[in-house]
Design a protein around this motif. Structure first.
Motif, PDB file in Angstrom:
ATOM      1  N   HIS A 171      11.164  -8.076  -1.255  1.00  0.00           N
ATOM      2  CA  HIS A 171      11.369  -6.828  -2.000  1.00  0.00           C
ATOM      3  C   HIS A 171      11.998  -7.115  -3.365  1.00  0.00           C
ATOM      4  O   HIS A 171      11.626  -6.490  -4.371  1.00  0.00           O
ATOM      5  CB  HIS A 171      12.270  -5.883  -1.216  1.00  0.00           C
ATOM      6  CG  HIS A 171      12.609  -4.631  -1.958  1.00  0.00           C
ATOM      7  ND1 HIS A 171      11.755  -3.548  -2.032  1.00  0.00           N
ATOM      8  CD2 HIS A 171      13.699  -4.293  -2.692  1.00  0.00           C
ATOM      9  CE1 HIS A 171      12.309  -2.599  -2.766  1.00  0.00           C
ATOM     10  NE2 HIS A 171      13.488  -3.018  -3.168  1.00  0.00           N
ATOM     11  N   HIS A 230       7.254  -3.377  -5.099  1.00  0.00           N
ATOM     12  CA  HIS A 230       6.188  -2.430  -4.753  1.00  0.00           C
ATOM     13  C   HIS A 230       5.216  -2.987  -3.707  1.00  0.00           C
ATOM     14  O   HIS A 230       4.293  -2.277  -3.297  1.00  0.00           O
ATOM     15  CB  HIS A 230       5.424  -2.016  -6.008  1.00  0.00           C
ATOM     16  CG  HIS A 230       6.265  -1.238  -6.974  1.00  0.00           C
ATOM     17  ND1 HIS A 230       6.800  -0.010  -6.652  1.00  0.00           N
ATOM     18  CD2 HIS A 230       6.679  -1.522  -8.240  1.00  0.00           C
ATOM     19  CE1 HIS A 230       7.507   0.446  -7.688  1.00  0.00           C
ATOM     20  NE2 HIS A 230       7.450  -0.451  -8.650  1.00  0.00           N
ATOM     21  N   TRP A 277       5.794  -3.393  -0.727  1.00  0.00           N
ATOM     22  CA  TRP A 277       5.979  -2.674   0.533  1.00  0.00           C
ATOM     23  C   TRP A 277       5.206  -1.358   0.578  1.00  0.00           C
ATOM     24  O   TRP A 277       5.208  -0.673   1.604  1.00  0.00           O
ATOM     25  CB  TRP A 277       7.465  -2.435   0.787  1.00  0.00           C
ATOM     26  CG  TRP A 277       8.151  -3.719   1.110  1.00  0.00           C
ATOM     27  CD1 TRP A 277       8.908  -4.480   0.267  1.00  0.00           C
ATOM     28  CD2 TRP A 277       8.114  -4.428   2.350  1.00  0.00           C
ATOM     29  NE1 TRP A 277       9.337  -5.614   0.901  1.00  0.00           N
ATOM     30  CE2 TRP A 277       8.866  -5.604   2.178  1.00  0.00           C
ATOM     31  CE3 TRP A 277       7.519  -4.175   3.575  1.00  0.00           C
ATOM     32  CZ2 TRP A 277       9.035  -6.528   3.202  1.00  0.00           C
ATOM     33  CZ3 TRP A 277       7.687  -5.101   4.602  1.00  0.00           C
ATOM     34  CH2 TRP A 277       8.433  -6.258   4.413  1.00  0.00           C
ATOM     35  N   GLN A 278       4.525  -1.025  -0.510  1.00  0.00           N
ATOM     36  CA  GLN A 278       3.652   0.138  -0.515  1.00  0.00           C
ATOM     37  C   GLN A 278       2.193  -0.247  -0.288  1.00  0.00           C
ATOM     38  O   GLN A 278       1.315   0.603  -0.303  1.00  0.00           O
ATOM     39  CB  GLN A 278       3.792   0.885  -1.842  1.00  0.00           C
ATOM     40  CG  GLN A 278       5.184   1.474  -2.048  1.00  0.00           C
ATOM     41  CD  GLN A 278       5.368   2.039  -3.439  1.00  0.00           C
ATOM     42  OE1 GLN A 278       4.912   1.467  -4.426  1.00  0.00           O
ATOM     43  NE2 GLN A 278       6.041   3.186  -3.526  1.00  0.00           N
ATOM     44  N   LYS A 279       1.958  -1.534  -0.070  1.00  0.00           N
ATOM     45  CA  LYS A 279       0.597  -2.032   0.115  1.00  0.00           C
ATOM     46  C   LYS A 279       0.331  -2.255   1.602  1.00  0.00           C
ATOM     47  O   LYS A 279       1.180  -2.014   2.458  1.00  0.00           O
ATOM     48  CB  LYS A 279       0.394  -3.302  -0.697  1.00  0.00           C
ATOM     49  CG  LYS A 279       0.595  -3.088  -2.203  1.00  0.00           C
ATOM     50  CD  LYS A 279       0.286  -4.324  -2.999  1.00  0.00           C
ATOM     51  CE  LYS A 279       0.540  -4.108  -4.495  1.00  0.00           C
ATOM     52  NZ  LYS A 279      -0.338  -3.065  -5.051  1.00  0.00           N
ATOM     53  N   SER A 289       2.631   4.266   5.329  1.00  0.00           N
ATOM     54  CA  SER A 289       2.382   5.040   4.106  1.00  0.00           C
ATOM     55  C   SER A 289       2.470   6.539   4.329  1.00  0.00           C
ATOM     56  O   SER A 289       2.421   7.313   3.373  1.00  0.00           O
ATOM     57  CB  SER A 289       1.000   4.693   3.540  1.00  0.00           C
ATOM     58  OG  SER A 289      -0.009   5.006   4.480  1.00  0.00           O
ATOM     59  N   ARG A 313       7.399   9.122   2.837  1.00  0.00           N
ATOM     60  CA  ARG A 313       7.763   8.981   1.439  1.00  0.00           C
ATOM     61  C   ARG A 313       8.987   8.064   1.338  1.00  0.00           C
ATOM     62  O   ARG A 313       9.869   8.278   0.521  1.00  0.00           O
ATOM     63  CB  ARG A 313       8.079  10.350   0.830  1.00  0.00           C
ATOM     64  CG  ARG A 313       6.868  11.195   0.561  1.00  0.00           C
ATOM     65  CD  ARG A 313       7.185  12.331  -0.392  1.00  0.00           C
ATOM     66  NE  ARG A 313       8.172  13.253   0.159  1.00  0.00           N
ATOM     67  CZ  ARG A 313       7.873  14.358   0.818  1.00  0.00           C
ATOM     68  NH1 ARG A 313       6.612  14.670   1.037  1.00  0.00           N
ATOM     69  NH2 ARG A 313       8.820  15.153   1.284  1.00  0.00           N
ATOM     70  N   HIS A 336      11.295   5.049   0.425  1.00  0.00           N
ATOM     71  CA  HIS A 336      11.402   4.122  -0.682  1.00  0.00           C
ATOM     72  C   HIS A 336      10.989   2.735  -0.195  1.00  0.00           C
ATOM     73  O   HIS A 336      11.227   2.385   0.968  1.00  0.00           O
ATOM     74  CB  HIS A 336      12.852   4.107  -1.178  1.00  0.00           C
ATOM     75  CG  HIS A 336      13.025   3.438  -2.500  1.00  0.00           C
ATOM     76  ND1 HIS A 336      13.108   2.071  -2.622  1.00  0.00           N
ATOM     77  CD2 HIS A 336      13.133   3.946  -3.752  1.00  0.00           C
ATOM     78  CE1 HIS A 336      13.265   1.764  -3.889  1.00  0.00           C
ATOM     79  NE2 HIS A 336      13.272   2.879  -4.601  1.00  0.00           N
ATOM     80  N   PRO A 337      10.354   1.917  -1.042  1.00  0.00           N
ATOM     81  CA  PRO A 337       9.992   0.562  -0.602  1.00  0.00           C
ATOM     82  C   PRO A 337      11.174  -0.216  -0.031  1.00  0.00           C
ATOM     83  O   PRO A 337      11.003  -1.023   0.885  1.00  0.00           O
ATOM     84  CB  PRO A 337       9.465  -0.089  -1.892  1.00  0.00           C
ATOM     85  CG  PRO A 337       8.944   1.050  -2.699  1.00  0.00           C
ATOM     86  CD  PRO A 337       9.843   2.208  -2.403  1.00  0.00           C
ATOM     87  N   ARG A 342      11.568   0.363   3.697  1.00  0.00           N
ATOM     88  CA  ARG A 342      10.632  -0.407   4.521  1.00  0.00           C
ATOM     89  C   ARG A 342      11.049  -1.866   4.605  1.00  0.00           C
ATOM     90  O   ARG A 342      10.910  -2.506   5.656  1.00  0.00           O
ATOM     91  CB  ARG A 342       9.225  -0.276   3.954  1.00  0.00           C
ATOM     92  CG  ARG A 342       8.726   1.159   3.951  1.00  0.00           C
ATOM     93  CD  ARG A 342       7.333   1.268   3.375  1.00  0.00           C
ATOM     94  NE  ARG A 342       7.035   2.663   3.055  1.00  0.00           N
ATOM     95  CZ  ARG A 342       5.961   3.067   2.407  1.00  0.00           C
ATOM     96  NH1 ARG A 342       5.070   2.179   1.997  1.00  0.00           N
ATOM     97  NH2 ARG A 342       5.768   4.343   2.162  1.00  0.00           N
ATOM     98  N   THR A 368      15.609   6.577   3.487  1.00  0.00           N
ATOM     99  CA  THR A 368      14.375   7.335   3.710  1.00  0.00           C
ATOM    100  C   THR A 368      14.585   8.819   3.431  1.00  0.00           C
ATOM    101  O   THR A 368      13.776   9.472   2.757  1.00  0.00           O
ATOM    102  CB  THR A 368      13.887   7.137   5.158  1.00  0.00           C
ATOM    103  OG1 THR A 368      13.607   5.754   5.373  1.00  0.00           O
ATOM    104  CG2 THR A 368      12.629   7.951   5.425  1.00  0.00           C
ATOM    105  N   ASN A 427      14.718   9.764  -0.171  1.00  0.00           N
ATOM    106  CA  ASN A 427      13.453   9.768  -0.903  1.00  0.00           C
ATOM    107  C   ASN A 427      12.527  10.904  -0.477  1.00  0.00           C
ATOM    108  O   ASN A 427      11.363  10.928  -0.836  1.00  0.00           O
ATOM    109  CB  ASN A 427      12.742   8.418  -0.719  1.00  0.00           C
ATOM    110  CG  ASN A 427      12.005   7.988  -1.968  1.00  0.00           C
ATOM    111  OD1 ASN A 427      12.585   7.991  -3.049  1.00  0.00           O
ATOM    112  ND2 ASN A 427      10.751   7.621  -1.833  1.00  0.00           N
TER     113      ASN A 427
END
Length: 471
Positions: free
Chosen positions: A185, A190, A192-194, A388, A391, A393-394, A397, A436, A439
């Motif tokens: 991270h 970002h 962690w959004q993939k 995903s 919402r 935050h990365p 995760r 979490t 966000n």
């Protein structure tokens, strides 16, 4: 037009008050546990810190760091102060970031998490586990302060995060599982959004880099004497395979009698009473491996391949105890709270009434689902299952992955079920939930994802409650 009045929670005065509150709790923690609970492991690492001659039974980074702190003050005080300072620094930075976002109640929730009796009390012990938790919490706080506020991380913060994560990875043989998600991270927030196809190779590469750094620090630089700590894991697994299979998985020509294995093996630990006969089994294994030139991993692999079902039963039973899932009565180890035995090194700890109060609170918490590692492992897994659809935050995760991977690793590498091994996941996952919520919580969740996530948490807590009822 007149500007709207700034809410008090976002004023500098509120920030000063929050910082003062965090400092107060840090001082309180140090005062309650002055100057750190002393265990046999503590005494051994202090001897190494005094002499500068290290052994690799415990990764020597903790003893080396302690040796550096002895230039400031003798005894255990400087290490206790360092651990508590890292702990509250990370929590304070996370709380301050939430306050600046106008989410002071969530910031106070972070402080409340820090006051939970198990993690609060675990930091009172002078152990590598406390240092690991302190480093991870501090690194998480620095990341939270910048990323929750969309601030650019300066080089000073980058260096601080790097040092904290490298030290954390070096404190335990399995710490890389906890550190790698946070390090990834820090390098690529970002990611962690993939999808998992992108995350997993990044995690593997980061873990290998951290493992290499740990090897350089703990082996090449500090040059500890070899004690073959891996052998304790292999011996435990061979005894477990022998027990569950009813045979004998040891490779020695003169095999250990099954009756002796039955006396020495429990699913929780090998040689619970540290008897000479049980220790002889491990000594015989070490001598045979050396004489035969067989690599320990080869002997282990052959035993597992010969009876994989026995190995799985052994590991699953031990992991259940480690996570306190289907366990009616939990061990009395929520936090360590013992008067110091005579050690001749000047280390001391006396159980104060305040420390006993924390102990009683931690013991009560440990018997409930909130104090069982399986609960938080389930919550971390559920957060990652939702993926995903949240919402989150990365960073949330990354924290969830850190806690889940670290807890899950004990399914393979654990030789004892002490609560201290789970101190990081038990504070990481509540922090993850708060980040979490900060966000925005949940979007509309696909039905399958929601069912799976709720089922995981339900199985975790349901199994614990059922075990308590049947106990």
């Amino acid at each position: 037009m007149p500007q709207p009045e700034q809410p008090f929670s976002q004023t500098p005065v509120a920030g000063i008050a929050l910082a003062a509150l965090v400092a107060l709790f840090a001082v309180l923690q140090i005062w309650i546990f002055r100057w750190g609970v002393i265990t046999p492991d503590t005494v051994e690492q202090y001897r190494q810190a005094l002499t500068g001659q290290y052994q690799d039974w415990h990764p020597p980074i903790t003893a080396w760091l302690w040796r550096m702190l002895l230039h400031i003050h003798g005894g255990s005080a400087p290490l206790l102060v360092l651990d508590c300072a890292l702990y509250w620094l990370g929590l304070g930075l996370t709380a301050e970031a939430l306050r600046r976002r106008g989410q002071l109640p969530l910031g106070l929730g972070v402080i409340a998490v820090g006051l939970l009796p198990i993690p609060f009390g675990q930091m009172g012990s002078i152990l590598k586990d406390s240092l690991l938790s302190g480093c991870l919490i501090a690194a998480t706080g620095i990341l939270a302060f910048h990323h929750l506020l969309d601030r650019r991380i300066g080089w000073q913060a980058v260096m601080g995060i790097a040092v904290l994560l490298v030290v954390a990875a070096a404190t335990r043989f399995n710490a890389v599982f906890a550190v790698a998600p946070l390090a990834l991270h820090a390098l690529r927030r970002h990611i962690w959004q993939k999808s998992a196809r992108v995350i997993l190779p990044g995690l593997l590469a980061t873990a290998l880099l951290l493992a290499g750094a740990s090897h350089v620090v703990n082996t090449l630089l500090l040059r500890p004497a070899a004690t073959r700590p891996l052998l304790s894991l292999i011996n435990f697994d061979l005894a477990g395979i022998s027990w569950w299979s009813g045979g004998n998985a040891y490779p020695m020509p003169v095999r250990s009698p099954p009756q002796l294995i039955a006396q020495c093996y429990t699913p929780a630990i090998f040689s619970p009473h540290d008897s000479a006969n049980c220790n002889a089994i491990a000594d015989d294994l070490a001598q045979w491996l050396k004489a035969s030139g067989t690599a320990p991993g080869v002997a282990w692999g052959r035993a597992v391949a010969a009876d994989p079902l026995a190995y799985i039963r052994h590991r699953a039973t031990h992991f259940n105890i480690n996570q306190r899932w289907a366990v009616g009565h939990v061990p009395d180890d929520a936090i360590y709270i013992m008067n110091t035995p005579s050690n001749g090194l000047g280390l001391f700890f006396h159980k104060s009434p305040a420390a006993m109060g924390v102990y009683r609170g931690a013991t009560f918490m440990a018997a409930s689902p909130l104090g069982r590692p399986a609960t938080w492992l389930g919550v971390a897994a559920a957060i990652l299952v939702l993926g995903s659809t949240m919402r989150a935050h990365p960073l949330a995760r990354a924290i969830a992955a850190s806690a889940m991977h670290y807890s899950g690793a004990y399914a393979i590498v654990s030789v004892a079920p002490d609560m201290r091994y789970n101190s990081w996941p038990m504070i990481a996952v509540p922090l993850c939930l708060i980040v979490t919520l900060a966000n925005g919580g949940l979007r509309r969740i696909p039905r399958l994802n929601g069912i799976v996530a709720v089922s995981i948490i339900g199985i975790a807590i349901g199994g614990e409650i059922l075990a308590m009822i049947l106990a």
